[in-house]
Design an enzyme around this catalytic site. Structure first.
Site, PDB file in Angstrom:
ATOM      1  N   CYS A 135       6.769  -0.496   6.723  1.00  0.00           N
ATOM      2  CA  CYS A 135       6.296   0.704   6.024  1.00  0.00           C
ATOM      3  C   CYS A 135       7.431   1.221   5.151  1.00  0.00           C
ATOM      4  CB  CYS A 135       5.882   1.763   7.047  1.00  0.00           C
ATOM      5  SG  CYS A 135       5.289   3.302   6.310  1.00  0.00           S
ATOM      6  N   LEU A 136       7.090   1.604   3.930  1.00  0.00           N
ATOM      7  CA  LEU A 136       8.107   2.116   3.020  1.00  0.00           C
ATOM      8  C   LEU A 136       8.746   3.398   3.555  1.00  0.00           C
ATOM      9  CD1 LEU A 136       6.326   1.521  -0.406  1.00  0.00           C
ATOM     10  CD2 LEU A 136       8.218   0.203   0.584  1.00  0.00           C
ATOM     11  N   GLN A 184       3.254   9.884   1.515  1.00  0.00           N
ATOM     12  CA  GLN A 184       4.524   9.157   1.414  1.00  0.00           C
ATOM     13  C   GLN A 184       5.303   9.517   0.157  1.00  0.00           C
ATOM     14  OE1 GLN A 184       2.684   5.067   2.294  1.00  0.00           O
ATOM     15  NE2 GLN A 184       4.730   4.916   3.143  1.00  0.00           N
ATOM     16  N   HIS A 230      -3.658   1.085   8.198  1.00  0.00           N
ATOM     17  CA  HIS A 230      -2.284   1.595   8.088  1.00  0.00           C
ATOM     18  C   HIS A 230      -2.223   2.764   7.093  1.00  0.00           C
ATOM     19  CE1 HIS A 230       2.252   0.882   7.789  1.00  0.00           C
ATOM     20  NE2 HIS A 230       1.997   1.712   6.789  1.00  0.00           N
ATOM     21  N   GLU A 231      -2.829   2.578   5.908  1.00  0.00           N
ATOM     22  CA  GLU A 231      -2.741   3.624   4.879  1.00  0.00           C
ATOM     23  C   GLU A 231      -3.504   4.887   5.291  1.00  0.00           C
ATOM     24  OE1 GLU A 231      -0.491   3.266   2.876  1.00  0.00           O
ATOM     25  OE2 GLU A 231      -0.279   1.110   3.089  1.00  0.00           O
ATOM     26  N   GLY A 279       0.831  -1.191   0.000  1.00  0.00           N
ATOM     27  CA  GLY A 279       0.000   0.000   0.000  1.00  0.00           C
ATOM     28  C   GLY A 279       0.867   1.243   0.000  1.00  0.00           C
ATOM     29  N   HIS A 298      -1.719   7.182   7.597  1.00  0.00           N
ATOM     30  CA  HIS A 298      -0.759   8.087   6.953  1.00  0.00           C
ATOM     31  C   HIS A 298      -1.399   9.445   6.653  1.00  0.00           C
ATOM     32  CE1 HIS A 298       2.924   5.831   6.325  1.00  0.00           C
ATOM     33  NE2 HIS A 298       2.284   4.803   5.805  1.00  0.00           N
TER      34      HIS A 298
HETATM   35 NI    NI Z   1       3.194   2.930   5.496  1.00  0.00          NI
END
Ligand code: NI
Length: 180
Positions: free
Chosen positions: A98-99, A52, A140-141, A47, A144
């Site tokens: 997480c990226l 991000q 999670h997304e 995701g 953000h």
């Molecule tokens: Ni993330």
């Protein structure tokens, strides 16, 4: 299209509330979603949220397991102005990555079931109740979009690991930890 640079923990764009999108079907949103999907695939993420990639708008893309499917086939979703609410108060723990927090994995409690609503970049309304990994990814997304990274949801920071040290753990049935 291009691969976008990922903001990492500490960048201010990740800690502020992202703005609602006034025109979800605008061409610029479709273009944003397309590059976010390309970036997510390139980075092997499950995701990605617009902050991000340094865009403070309420847009997320994610893969989610297809409900009821026997094969773990993932369905690609793009949502504009998503809203998530828990269904019930049961929480479950699982490992997340997480990226924007590269190299780390943490054990994160999330609601088992959630309802989420939003609109696609094509203008179709979305209103779903999901559970399990699908519910985890959405939580999670959408976090953000409110400036929340998964370590802020952790209740036991002794369960924050470097990815390279996860081999010391029993991860249960899942062999890979999802990166969101
Ligand atoms: Ni993330």
């Amino acid at each position: 299209m291009a691969i976008l640079k990922i903001a990492r923990m500490g960048h201010p764009v990740l800690s502020r509330r992202a703005e609602e999108v006034a025109e979800p079907t605008a061409a610029e949103i479709k273009a944003l979603v397309a590059t976010m999907i390309e970036t997510m695939r390139e980075e092997d993420g499950l995701g990605l949220a617009a902050p991000q990639v340094h865009v403070p708008k309420r847009v997320v893309v994610f893969f989610a397991p297809r409900a009821g499917a026997e094969e773990p086939e993932a369905e690609l979703n793009a949502l504009v102005n998503p809203v998530v609410e828990p269904v019930g108060d049961e929480k479950v723990e699982d490992w997340e990555g997480c990226l924007s927090v590269p190299g780390l994995r943490g054990l994160v409690p999330r609601y088992r079931r959630v309802r989420y609503r939003g609109v696609t970049p094509e203008g179709a309304p979305v209103d779903r109740v999901v559970e399990g990994l699908h519910a985890r990814v959405v939580q999670h997304e959408c976090d953000h979009l409110d400036g929340i990274l998964y370590p802020m949801r952790m209740t036991d920071l002794s369960k924050l690991y470097f990815e390279s040290e996860l081999r010391h753990l029993k991860l249960g049935e899942r062999e890979e930890v999802t990166v969101l």
